[in-house]
Design an enzyme around this catalytic site. Sequence first.
Site, short mmCIF file in Angstrom:
data_model
loop_
_atom_site.label_atom_id
_atom_site.label_comp_id
_atom_site.label_asym_id
_atom_site.label_seq_id
_atom_site.Cartn_x
_atom_site.Cartn_y
_atom_site.Cartn_z
CB CYS A 174 3.33 -3.49 10.45
SG CYS A 174 3.56 -5.27 10.68
CB CYS A 209 8.11 -9.88 8.39
SG CYS A 209 6.58 -9.67 7.45
CB VAL A 244 5.17 5.59 -2.72
CG1 VAL A 244 6.48 5.56 -1.95
CG2 VAL A 244 5.37 6.19 -4.10
N GLY A 262 0.81 -1.21 0.00
CA GLY A 262 0.00 0.00 0.00
C GLY A 262 0.84 1.26 0.00
#
Length: 380
Positions: A216, A119, A30, A28
Site C-alpha cells: 500500500c 502489518c 471486495v 475498501g
Amino acid sequence: MPLDTQKLNSLGLPKPPAETRVVVAMSGGVDSSVVAAMLAEEGYDVVGVTLQLYDHGAALAKKGACCAGVDIHDARRVAEQMGFPHYVLDYENIFKDAVIEEFAESYLGGATPVPCIRCNERVKFKDLLETAKDLDADCMATGHYIQRKLGEHGPELHSAADANRDQSYFLFSTTPDQLEFLRFPLGHLQSKAETRALAAKYGLTVADKPDSQDICFVPDGNYAGVIEKLRPGSVAPGEIVHADGRVLGHHKGVIHYTIGQRRGLGIGGLDEPLYVVKLDVDSRRVVVGPKEMLSTRTVPVREINWLGDVPLASRTEWHVSVKVRSTRPPREAILRARPDGTAEVELLTPEEGVSPGQACVFYETGGTRILGGGWIWRGY
C-alpha cells in the site's frame, strides 16, 4: 439457558446475531466489503473500521494500492448501503513505526522484507484488535482467505479452500489469543468468483473492483524509490562482483537488487546467465553467480510463532511442509528447535532464492493446518 446447551451462531458464539457485535476490518476492497455485507444481512451488530495507514495524497487515484483514499470512500459507501456504522482510524504513526521503518532498515540491510505480514501482526491483529475489544465487540472479522477451525485444543489456523487465494503465508504470526477473537468468513469459498457473485448479490459497487497488487505504501512498485525518500543519502554505489572475485560492473545501490534476480543487472555480454546470489551491504557489493548457487537446503529462522498443540521444543524434530515464498507450494522439510528459541529448517528438496527477510511458514504435512512460522534471518 446454560452456555454449553445454547445454540451457537454462524460465528461460533452463543448469542443471537443481533446481540453479537462484530468489528469488520474494511480495506475498501471486495473481500472485506462482502464480509461486512454478509454479516449485516445475517443480522449481526456490525461495526466497520477502516485504517488510514499513510498519507493518501499521492495515491488517491491509484487503484492498485490497498489503502489509497478511494478505498476509504468505497468502504464508507458499503457501510451506508448496508446500514451499519463505519469509522476511519488514523493509524499513520503506528504504521510508520511498526511497519515502514522496519521495511526501510531491512532493505538497507540487504534483506527482502514482507511488510504485509508485519502489518497484520503489529497493526491489524494487535492495535486494531484491541480497538475492537474497546468497542465491546465479541469478535473481529476480516476478508482474508484463510480458515479458522475448532480443534481438540482450541481454534486452529488452516489454509483457505481455494489454494490460489490462500493467504496463510501472510498470517503465520497470528497468535492463539488472537485466533480466539478473529473470524475469517471467506476462507471456505472455492474461488474469488464466488466472492464477486456475493458482492453482486448484495448490490455492492465494489463487486468488479480489481484486487490490490502493490504494497500500500509503494503504490508504483518502486521499492528503491521509497527507501531513498525514507533514508536520504543512505543509498551508495558499489561493485557487481562474480562469485569467483571478478568485478563485472557497478551499481547505484544494493537496494535495487534482490536474491535470485537475473534481469536488469547491467552486466550484459557474458556467456553464462548470472543471478544475484548475495547482497554484501557492508562492502556495498552485489555478488552474482550461476543458478546452482541459489540452491539452499538449510534455512535458519527466528521470531518463531508456534501454533502446534504441544511446545515446539518438546520434540527433537518435526516433519512438516514449509513455504519460503508466498507464491511457492509447501515443500517437505524437517524442523529442529534450538535452545536459544530459534530453529533450523532442513529442506528435503533444495529451494532457490531463499532470502533473509522472507518468512518460512510451517504446515502440517499432508494437511491444511498452519503450525506457525518464523523469519529467515541469514542466508547460506
